[in-house]
Structures are given as C-alpha cells and as structure tokens.
Design a protein around this motif. Structure first.
Motif, PDB file in Angstrom:
ATOM      1  N   GLU A 177       0.855  -1.184   0.000  1.00 10.89           N
ATOM      2  CA  GLU A 177       0.000   0.000   0.000  1.00 10.89           C
ATOM      3  C   GLU A 177       0.886   1.227   0.000  1.00 10.89           C
ATOM      4  OE1 GLU A 177      -3.385   0.212  -0.087  1.00 10.89           O
ATOM      5  OE2 GLU A 177      -3.597  -1.961  -0.068  1.00 10.89           O
ATOM      6  N   ARG A 178       0.439   2.270  -0.729  1.00  9.87           N
ATOM      7  CA  ARG A 178       1.132   3.559  -0.702  1.00  9.87           C
ATOM      8  C   ARG A 178       0.109   4.640  -0.399  1.00  9.87           C
ATOM      9  NH1 ARG A 178       4.587   1.545  -5.026  1.00  9.87           N
ATOM     10  NH2 ARG A 178       6.717   1.670  -4.278  1.00  9.87           N
ATOM     11  N   LEU A 179       0.576   5.625   0.321  1.00 13.49           N
ATOM     12  CA  LEU A 179      -0.254   6.786   0.609  1.00 13.49           C
ATOM     13  C   LEU A 179       0.513   8.000   0.109  1.00 13.49           C
ATOM     14  CD1 LEU A 179      -2.792   7.943   1.843  1.00 13.49           C
ATOM     15  CD2 LEU A 179      -1.751   7.734   4.088  1.00 13.49           C
ATOM     16  N   TYR A 180      -0.069   8.674  -0.896  1.00 12.01           N
ATOM     17  CA  TYR A 180       0.561   9.836  -1.509  1.00 12.01           C
ATOM     18  C   TYR A 180      -0.067  11.111  -0.959  1.00 12.01           C
ATOM     19  CZ  TYR A 180       1.939   6.468  -5.107  1.00 12.01           C
ATOM     20  OH  TYR A 180       2.450   5.396  -5.774  1.00 12.01           O
ATOM     21  N   SER A 181       0.741  12.138  -0.846  1.00 12.33           N
ATOM     22  CA  SER A 181       0.233  13.448  -0.477  1.00 12.33           C
ATOM     23  C   SER A 181       0.918  14.472  -1.370  1.00 12.33           C
ATOM     24  CB  SER A 181       0.523  13.752   0.994  1.00 12.33           C
ATOM     25  OG  SER A 181       0.074  15.041   1.307  1.00 12.33           O
ATOM     26  N   SER A 182       0.131  15.274  -2.051  1.00 11.52           N
ATOM     27  CA  SER A 182       0.657  16.328  -2.907  1.00 11.52           C
ATOM     28  C   SER A 182      -0.053  17.616  -2.517  1.00 11.52           C
ATOM     29  CB  SER A 182       0.416  15.988  -4.374  1.00 11.52           C
ATOM     30  OG  SER A 182       0.974  16.977  -5.203  1.00 11.52           O
ATOM     31  N   LEU A 183       0.657  18.454  -1.786  1.00 11.97           N
ATOM     32  CA  LEU A 183       0.075  19.683  -1.250  1.00 11.97           C
ATOM     33  C   LEU A 183       0.959  20.875  -1.603  1.00 11.97           C
ATOM     34  CD1 LEU A 183      -0.737  18.356   2.336  1.00 11.97           C
ATOM     35  CD2 LEU A 183      -2.398  18.811   0.528  1.00 11.97           C
ATOM     36  N   PRO A 184       0.395  22.080  -1.601  1.00 11.02           N
ATOM     37  CA  PRO A 184       1.228  23.269  -1.802  1.00 11.02           C
ATOM     38  C   PRO A 184       2.247  23.394  -0.670  1.00 11.02           C
ATOM     39  CG  PRO A 184      -1.123  23.821  -1.883  1.00 11.02           C
ATOM     40  CD  PRO A 184      -1.017  22.401  -1.447  1.00 11.02           C
ATOM     41  N   LEU A 185       3.394  23.988  -0.956  1.00  6.39           N
ATOM     42  CA  LEU A 185       4.399  24.201   0.081  1.00  6.39           C
ATOM     43  C   LEU A 185       3.783  25.000   1.222  1.00  6.39           C
ATOM     44  CD1 LEU A 185       7.612  24.978  -1.998  1.00  6.39           C
ATOM     45  CD2 LEU A 185       7.036  22.882  -0.793  1.00  6.39           C
ATOM     46  N   GLY A 186       4.105  24.617   2.442  1.00 10.02           N
ATOM     47  CA  GLY A 186       3.574  25.294   3.617  1.00 10.02           C
ATOM     48  C   GLY A 186       2.286  24.684   4.142  1.00 10.02           C
TER      49      GLY A 186
END
Length: 191
Positions: free
Chosen positions: A138-147
C-alpha cells in the motif's frame, strides 16, 4: 458483542481520537466543546479496554494486536527509512518491535493494518508505504502546496504467514511529528 468486533471498535475509536487530537493541535483549536468530546472519547476507549482486559483471560485464541505512535520528542524519520514508532500503546503477543519499527507475525492469518502521517510543510510531495517482506503493498501519496499539511491515513488487509514482516517506510518527502500524527496499528482478524 463478539471479541473481534470489540477489538475493531477499540482501534477505530483510538484512531479517531488520535486523528482529532492531531487535527486540533495542528489547527490550534482548543474549545471547551472539543475538550469535552476528547474526554468522552477517552472514557469510552478506557471502558472498552477494561472490558477487553476482562475477556482476555477467556480468550483462548490469544489475539494478536498492536498500536504504536512516533513520539513527539523523536526526530523526523529519514527519507527511504523504516519509520520507527517508538511509543507502544498495545502489543499483545509481542509482534511489534519498537526498536526496529517492524511487526513480525507471530500467528498466520488475515490482518488489518492502518497507518497515518502529517506531510512536512517543506515538501510538495510525500509518499509513505506499507511494506510486507520487502514488497510494497500500500502507498499513501500526499501532494500539497508548500507550507500546507493534512493528516493522511490508510488501511489494508494482508494475509500473513508466521514470521512475515510488515513495516511503514517513508519513500519520498518528509513528515511532521505532532501528537500521534504518525501511527501504526494492526490486528489479526481471522486464521
């Protein structure tokens, strides 16, 4: 209520409380209402734990169950490394090793696992993986703006043989260490 159902309810309540505490800490919210909600949830978890302890003496199957977090005084884990959850809250049958971060299966069966993290604010992308015997399941990805950051959770079922090993690995990015934001739980649900 069936023993396994009680175990599942305990884990769900524990994860819910940890998630809410991490969110409130992160957002800075500290209202009386939220405090009372957390106290009520803690009381329900404590009552269920006591009930389960009473039933443990009657549990001939010796349920395998563990719950651990990465303590707030720990340094953040390195990219590419196994995340060591050093504060063990529960470790029935001794399958989880707080020194290595690895769960070694003491009894074959179907297992439920859950893990959570807060992505670091200095990274745009973060990836955390659940690994079984060197294979990512399983993988959990997170792609968020810096900060920015947001609590992320993932769960899965795995069929394990005695001696199989399961751990959580930081593959990319960084994670924050806040009250129970890095957690790893698992329990055997059937043979």
């Amino acid at each position: 209520m069936d023993f396994w159902v009680k175990q599942a309810v305990l884990f769900i309540l524990s994860i819910s409380m940890s998630t809410k505490m991490a969110y409130l800490h992160h957002t800075g919210e500290n209202s009386t209402h939220h405090h009372q909600d957390l106290e009520d949830l803690e009381a329900r978890i404590t009552a269920l734990e006591h009930h389960l302890e009473d039933e443990e003496s009657h549990d001939h199957l010796h349920a395998v169950v563990f719950a651990a977090i990465r303590g707030p005084t720990s340094s953040p884990p390195n990219t590419g490394a196994t995340i060591v959850f050093d504060q063990v809250q529960l470790n029935r049958e001794g399958g989880y090793n707080a020194s290595t971060g690895i769960f070694t299966c003491p009894e074959e069966g179907t297992y439920f696992f859950a893990f959570s993290f807060l992505p670091g604010r200095d990274e745009a992308n973060t990836t955390v993986a659940l690994v079984k015997n060197t294979v990512v399941h399983e993988r959990l990805y997170s792609s968020l703006p810096l900060g920015a950051t947001q609590l992320s959770e993932r769960s899965c079922l795995l069929q394990l043989e005695k001696g199989d090993q399961v751990w959580v690995k930081l593959e990319e990015g960084s994670v924050l260490i806040h009250q129970a934001s890095l957690s790893f739980q698992g329990f055997r649900i059937s043979s």
